[in-house]
Write a protein that holds these residues in place. Structure first.
Motif, PDB file in Angstrom:
ATOM      1  N   SER A 153      13.168 -21.906  -7.620  1.00 17.06           N
ATOM      2  CA  SER A 153      11.922 -21.321  -8.125  1.00 17.06           C
ATOM      3  C   SER A 153      10.857 -21.175  -7.050  1.00 17.06           C
ATOM      4  O   SER A 153      10.050 -20.241  -7.093  1.00 17.06           O
ATOM      5  N   ASN A 154      10.825 -22.081  -6.047  1.00 16.57           N
ATOM      6  CA  ASN A 154       9.798 -22.024  -5.007  1.00 16.57           C
ATOM      7  C   ASN A 154      10.352 -22.679  -3.744  1.00 16.57           C
ATOM      8  O   ASN A 154      10.274 -23.884  -3.555  1.00 16.57           O
ATOM      9  N   GLU A 155      10.946 -21.864  -2.882  1.00 18.06           N
ATOM     10  CA  GLU A 155      11.629 -22.413  -1.713  1.00 18.06           C
ATOM     11  C   GLU A 155      10.664 -22.992  -0.682  1.00 18.06           C
ATOM     12  O   GLU A 155      10.979 -23.970  -0.011  1.00 18.06           O
ATOM     13  N   THR A 156       9.505 -22.402  -0.534  1.00 17.27           N
ATOM     14  CA  THR A 156       8.545 -22.946   0.426  1.00 17.27           C
ATOM     15  C   THR A 156       8.137 -24.356   0.020  1.00 17.27           C
ATOM     16  O   THR A 156       8.099 -25.277   0.855  1.00 17.27           O
ATOM     17  N   LEU A 157       7.842 -24.547  -1.252  1.00 15.26           N
ATOM     18  CA  LEU A 157       7.475 -25.873  -1.737  1.00 15.26           C
ATOM     19  C   LEU A 157       8.643 -26.840  -1.600  1.00 15.26           C
ATOM     20  O   LEU A 157       8.474 -27.984  -1.168  1.00 15.26           O
ATOM     21  N   PHE A 158       9.840 -26.398  -1.960  1.00 13.12           N
ATOM     22  CA  PHE A 158      11.030 -27.244  -1.847  1.00 13.12           C
ATOM     23  C   PHE A 158      11.199 -27.743  -0.410  1.00 13.12           C
ATOM     24  O   PHE A 158      11.398 -28.937  -0.170  1.00 13.12           O
ATOM     25  N   TYR A 159      11.118 -26.822   0.547  1.00 10.03           N
ATOM     26  CA  TYR A 159      11.359 -27.217   1.939  1.00 10.03           C
ATOM     27  C   TYR A 159      10.192 -28.003   2.525  1.00 10.03           C
ATOM     28  O   TYR A 159      10.402 -28.909   3.342  1.00 10.03           O
ATOM     29  N   ALA A 160       8.978 -27.684   2.131  1.00  9.66           N
ATOM     30  CA  ALA A 160       7.831 -28.473   2.604  1.00  9.66           C
ATOM     31  C   ALA A 160       7.952 -29.913   2.127  1.00  9.66           C
ATOM     32  O   ALA A 160       7.711 -30.869   2.878  1.00  9.66           O
ATOM     33  N   MET A 161       8.347 -30.064   0.893  1.00  9.08           N
ATOM     34  CA  MET A 161       8.528 -31.399   0.331  1.00  9.08           C
ATOM     35  C   MET A 161       9.673 -32.130   1.046  1.00  9.08           C
ATOM     36  O   MET A 161       9.565 -33.320   1.365  1.00  9.08           O
ATOM     37  N   LEU A 162      10.755 -31.418   1.328  1.00  8.35           N
ATOM     38  CA  LEU A 162      11.906 -32.022   1.993  1.00  8.35           C
ATOM     39  C   LEU A 162      11.593 -32.392   3.441  1.00  8.35           C
ATOM     40  O   LEU A 162      11.896 -33.507   3.892  1.00  8.35           O
ATOM     41  N   VAL A 163      10.979 -31.473   4.172  1.00  9.72           N
ATOM     42  CA  VAL A 163      10.671 -31.720   5.588  1.00  9.72           C
ATOM     43  C   VAL A 163       9.775 -32.932   5.769  1.00  9.72           C
ATOM     44  O   VAL A 163       9.968 -33.731   6.692  1.00  9.72           O
ATOM     45  N   HIS A 164       8.822 -33.106   4.882  1.00  7.44           N
ATOM     46  CA  HIS A 164       7.858 -34.198   5.028  1.00  7.44           C
ATOM     47  C   HIS A 164       8.302 -35.498   4.360  1.00  7.44           C
ATOM     48  O   HIS A 164       7.590 -36.507   4.454  1.00  7.44           O
ATOM     49  N   ASN A 165       9.475 -35.466   3.715  1.00  8.64           N
ATOM     50  CA  ASN A 165       9.993 -36.674   3.052  1.00  8.64           C
ATOM     51  C   ASN A 165      11.501 -36.772   3.257  1.00  8.64           C
ATOM     52  O   ASN A 165      12.251 -37.088   2.337  1.00  8.64           O
ATOM     53  N   LEU A 166      11.949 -36.527   4.483  1.00 13.52           N
ATOM     54  CA  LEU A 166      13.380 -36.435   4.754  1.00 13.52           C
ATOM     55  C   LEU A 166      14.121 -37.725   4.405  1.00 13.52           C
ATOM     56  O   LEU A 166      15.205 -37.682   3.815  1.00 13.52           O
ATOM     57  N   GLU A 167      13.576 -38.853   4.785  1.00  6.25           N
ATOM     58  CA  GLU A 167      14.297 -40.105   4.556  1.00  6.25           C
ATOM     59  C   GLU A 167      14.534 -40.343   3.069  1.00  6.25           C
ATOM     60  O   GLU A 167      15.614 -40.795   2.669  1.00  6.25           O
ATOM     61  N   GLU A 168      13.550 -40.022   2.247  1.00 12.35           N
ATOM     62  CA  GLU A 168      13.686 -40.226   0.807  1.00 12.35           C
ATOM     63  C   GLU A 168      14.550 -39.159   0.146  1.00 12.35           C
ATOM     64  O   GLU A 168      15.369 -39.472  -0.740  1.00 12.35           O
ATOM     65  N   LEU A 169      14.429 -37.909   0.580  1.00 12.95           N
ATOM     66  CA  LEU A 169      15.047 -36.805  -0.150  1.00 12.95           C
ATOM     67  C   LEU A 169      16.403 -36.377   0.388  1.00 12.95           C
ATOM     68  O   LEU A 169      17.188 -35.767  -0.355  1.00 12.95           O
ATOM     69  N   LEU A 170      16.706 -36.663   1.650  1.00 13.46           N
ATOM     70  CA  LEU A 170      17.989 -36.253   2.208  1.00 13.46           C
ATOM     71  C   LEU A 170      19.167 -36.776   1.381  1.00 13.46           C
ATOM     72  O   LEU A 170      20.108 -36.022   1.097  1.00 13.46           O
ATOM     73  N   PRO A 171      19.161 -38.049   0.946  1.00 13.02           N
ATOM     74  CA  PRO A 171      20.282 -38.532   0.127  1.00 13.02           C
ATOM     75  C   PRO A 171      20.360 -37.867  -1.238  1.00 13.02           C
ATOM     76  O   PRO A 171      21.403 -37.949  -1.893  1.00 13.02           O
ATOM     77  N   LEU A 172      19.290 -37.233  -1.679  1.00 20.07           N
ATOM     78  CA  LEU A 172      19.296 -36.546  -2.963  1.00 20.07           C
ATOM     79  C   LEU A 172      19.770 -35.108  -2.822  1.00 20.07           C
ATOM     80  O   LEU A 172      20.458 -34.572  -3.697  1.00 20.07           O
ATOM     81  N   VAL A 173      19.404 -34.476  -1.721  1.00 17.97           N
ATOM     82  CA  VAL A 173      19.803 -33.090  -1.482  1.00 17.97           C
ATOM     83  C   VAL A 173      21.248 -33.024  -1.007  1.00 17.97           C
ATOM     84  O   VAL A 173      21.986 -32.090  -1.335  1.00 17.97           O
ATOM     85  N   TYR A 174      21.660 -34.037  -0.235  1.00 19.71           N
ATOM     86  CA  TYR A 174      23.039 -34.048   0.255  1.00 19.71           C
ATOM     87  C   TYR A 174      23.681 -35.393  -0.085  1.00 19.71           C
ATOM     88  O   TYR A 174      23.467 -35.924  -1.157  1.00 19.71           O
TER      89      TYR A 174
END
Length: 588
Positions: free
Chosen positions: A107-128
C-alpha cells in the motif's frame, strides 16, 4: 499495443530513475526535488510507490483531488513510522507482524522501506528469516495484491507476453525461485514467492536498489507437498512437480525470455532443490549475469565470519580443520570458497582438500561411496586416512566420529536438521579446541542445527557462534551476549549494488571472494577480540556500500565491467542508493 502503465506515467520525469538506468548520467537528486505525475485521486493513493497517506500536503491535496479521500490531518513520514510501529508491536505473533508488513509494502512502499531502513535489527527477522518461512507456508492465506510474477507451467507459451508490459521496462534485478526447497522447510510450491519478495525487499532496504528496478518471480512448476495439493485455498498450480526434460525446457524458455527482454539484468536463483541449484547455475552463468545465493552468497558470508573468528582464535586459515554437516549445494559452495581461500593463502589444492570433512546423509564422504556428486568430489576423504579412526558404528562415519578423530576447529551446519549439533558432538569439540567456531546456518529457527544458548553452555562460553537466522542474546556468567547473524543479507545486496554500478556482464567466484573479504575487513574483532564477528545489522547499508566497492573493483579486474576510477565507482554506487523519503509532487 500495450498501454503505458501507471509506473511509467509516474516516473517519466523522474531523474533519479533515469540515473539508475544510465549510470554515466549522474545528476544530483534531492528529497525536495519534485516528482511529476498525472495520476489523481484514488489512482494516486492506490499506487504503492506514490502513496503518501496523510503526508500529502494541502497544496498536493488541492492539485491531485485528494480532499475527502484522506482525513484532514497533514502528517509526516516520521509520524507514520511511529504509528505503524505501535500497531506492529501490538500483534501477538511474528506471522501477524509479517502479514502486516506485507500489506504495508503493497500500500505504501516509501513508508514500508523508511520504517525498515531505520529499524533493521527489529524488522529484518520479520521481513525475512526466520518469519518468511511461515510466510511461505501460509502465503495462500494472506495473498491479497499482485506483487511479482507467477510464471505457471501451463502458461509456458505466454512468458514473453507477460514480460512485455511496460511496467517492467526498468527492471534490473530479478530474484527467482521454484519453491522446491524453501529454507529448511522443503517444497512450498507457489508459496515460495515469499522468498523472492523478501530478498528483493532486502536489496532495497540494505543496498538502496530502487523498488521499481526489482522483480520477484516464482516458477510455478507444481508441488509435491500434499498439504498444498489438498488445500482448496492453495493459490498455485495444483499439480505434481514437472521434472526432467519438461522442467529443463521450461527453465530454458524462461531464461531465453529474460535475456531477450532484459539483456543486462542481474538474476539471482533462490531456494532451488540441490539437484537443480548447481546444474542451473553452471548452465546459465556464462549466458547472463547470474548467481545462486544459497551456494555463493552463503559461502561468502560464512567465509567472512570465519576470517573474523580467526582474529579471535589466532589460528591461520591454512591450519583450520573444517567439518560441515550437509554436503548439498550450500555446503559444497561454502567449502569450495574456503578451499580457494586456503589455496590463495599458500596451500596446494590437495593439501587444502584434506582439511575438509563433509558429512552428508550417510556420514562422512569417503572414496568409494555411491552417488558422489561432482561438487562433492573435492571433499571426499581418502579411505586410508580414516581407516584407523575410532568409530561409534560400522554403518558410516558419523559427525561425532569426525569431531572425535579429525578434531575440527570449525563446525558448519547447512543440513536443515534441527539439533544435529548434539551435546556430545559439541562437548567433544570443546575438549579438543580452545575456541571452537560453530556456525549452525540452517533456517528458519526451527531447523537450526543448535540453539546458541546450548552451544554456550556446552562449551563453557568458549564457542564463537554464527547463526543463519536471528536469535535472542544468550546469557553466560550473568552477562548477555549478542549472537552473530551469519546471514546472506550481509553479502547479496552489496553484490547486486556493485554489479549494477559498473554494469558487470557476469558474476565470477572471485567477486564473491572479494565480497567475503570486504565484509571480514569490517569485523569488529579486528579491534576487539571480545566483539561480535560481524557488524551490527543496523549498519547493513554501510556494509553493502563497502561490499559493492570490492565487488565492482573485482569485476573490473576480471574484465567484465566498465572501467573507471575508484572515485567514480563510489560515485556510481552512491547515485544508485535510493532513500525512502517523501518527495513533493507536481501534477502534469
Amino acid at each position: 499495443m500495450t498501454q503505458p502503465s501507471a509506473s511509467e506515467q509516474e516516473i517519466v520525469n523522474d531523474p533519479i530513475l533515469d540515473n539508475v538506468l544510465h549510470p554515466e548520467y549522474q545528476p544530483t537528486v534531492h528529497s525536495d526535488d519534485p516528482l511529476q505525475t498525472s495520476l489523481t485521486g484514488f489512482d494516486l493513493i492506490s499506487h504503492s510507490m506514490l502513496n503518501k497517506g496523510m503526508a500529502f500536503s494541502e497544496a498536493e491535496r488541492d492539485a491531485f483531488q485528494l480532499h475527502g479521500l484522506l482525513p484532514p490531518h497533514v502528517g509526516t513520514l516520521d509520524e507514520q513510522i511511529l504509528r505503524r510501529l505501535q500497531v506492529l508491536r501490538s500483534f501477538a505473533t511474528d506471522f501477524e507482524r509479517y502479514a502486516f508488513l506485507r500489506d504495508l509494502q503493497d500500500s505504501n512502499e516509501t513508508l514500508f522501506y523508511a520504517m525498515l531502513v531505520h529499524n533493521l535489527e527489529e524488522l529484518l527477522p520479520l521481513v525475512y528469516t526466520p518469519t518468511v518461512g511461515e510466510g511461505c507456508q501460509r502465503l495462500s492465506e494472506i495473498w491479497r495484491k499482485p506483487r511479482g510474477l507467477f510464471l505457471s507451467y501451463t502458461n509456458k507459451d505466454k512468458i514473453r507476453e507477460i514480460f512485455a508490459d511496460t511496467r517492467y521496462d526498468r527492471v534490473r534485478v530479478i530474484v527467482v525461485s521454484d519453491g522446491e526447497r524453501i529454507l529448511g522447510l522443503g517444497d512450498q510450491g507457489a508459496g515460495g514467492m515469499g522468498i523472492p519478495i523478501g530478498k528483493l525487499s532486502l536489496y532495497t532496504a540494505c543496498a538502496g536498489i530502487h523498488p521499481l528496478e526489482t522483480l520477484p518471480i516464482l516458477l510455478d512448476v507444481g508441488t509435491n507437498n500434499p498439504d498444498r495439493l489438498n488445500n482448496p485455498m492453495y493459490i498455485g498450480w495444483s499439480h505434481e512437480r514437472i521434472r526432467g526434460a519438461e522442467y529443463d525446457a521450461f527453465v530454458e524458455e524462461f531464461i531465453a525470455a529474460v535475456t531477450e527482454r532484459w539483456p543486462n539484468v542481474l538474476l539471482q536463483w533462490e531456494d532451488f532443490a540441490g539437484a537443480n541449484a548447481g546444474p542451473l547455475l553452471e548452465r546459465y552463468r556464462d549466458r547472463l549475469c547470474t548467481f545462486n545465493d544459497d551456494i555463493q552468497g552463503t559461502a561468502a558470508v560464512a567465509a567472512a565470519s570465519l576470517l573474523s573468528a580467526i582474529n579471535v582464535t589466532g589460528i591461520p586459515l591454512t591450519e583450520q580443520r573444517i567439518a560441515f554437516l550437509g554436503a548439498g549445494s550450500a555446503g559444497c559452495g561454502i567449502a569450495s570458497l574456503l578451499h580457494q581461500a586456503m589455496v590463495d593463502a599458500g596451500l596446494s589444492a590437495a593439501e587444502a582438500s584434506k582439511r575438509f570433512y563433509a558429512v552428508d546423509r550417510y556420514g562422512l564422504l569417503v572414496e568409494g561411496m555411491a552417488d558422489i556428486r561432482p561438487a562433492q568430489v573435492l571433499f571426499v576423504q581418502n579411505k586410508q586416512d580414516v581407516a584407523h579412526w575410532v568409530r561409534t558404528s560400522s554403518d558410516g562415519i558419523s559427525l561425532l566420529d569426525v569431531v572425535t578423530n579429525a578434531k575440527p576447529t570449525v563446525l558448519i551446519g547447512v543440513s536443515g536438521q534441527a539439533g544435529a549439533f548434539s551435546e556430545p558432538v559439541v562437548r567433544m569439540m570443546a575438549q579438543q579446541v580452545e575456541r571452537p567456531v560453530i556456525f549452525p546456518l540452517s533456517n528458519p529457527t526451527s531447523k537450526s542445527e543448535a540453539k546458541p544458548q546450548d552451544l554456550m553452555n556446552w562449551t563453557n562460553g568458549k564457542a564463537l557462534i554464527g547463526t543463519g537466522t536471528a536469535f535472542p542474546p544468550v546469557l553466560w556468567n550473568g552477562e548477555h551476549y549478542e549472537i552473530n547473524q551469519t546471514n546472506n543479507s550481509y553479502i547479496f545486496p552489496g553484490v547486486g549494488l556493485g554489479v549494477l554500478a559498473v554494469n558487470a556482464r557476469r558474476i565470477t567466484d572471485a567477486m564473491f571472494m572479494a565480497a567475503g573479504k570486504a565484509l571480514a575487513d569490517l569485523s569488529p574483532t579486528r579491534l576487539d577480540k571480545t566483539a561480535r564477528l560481524l557488524p551490527p545489522v543496523e549498519e547493513l547499508r554501510a556494509v553493502s556500500v563497502a561490499v559493492a566497492q570490492a565487488v565492482a573493483r573485482q569485476a573490473q579486474a576480471d574484465g567484465i565491467a566498465d572501467q573507471c576510477s575508484d572515485a567514480e565507482v563510489l560515485a556510481r554506487i552512491k547515485a544508485l542508493v535510493w532513500e525512502p523519503v517523501y518527495r513533493p509532487y507536481q501534477r502534469v
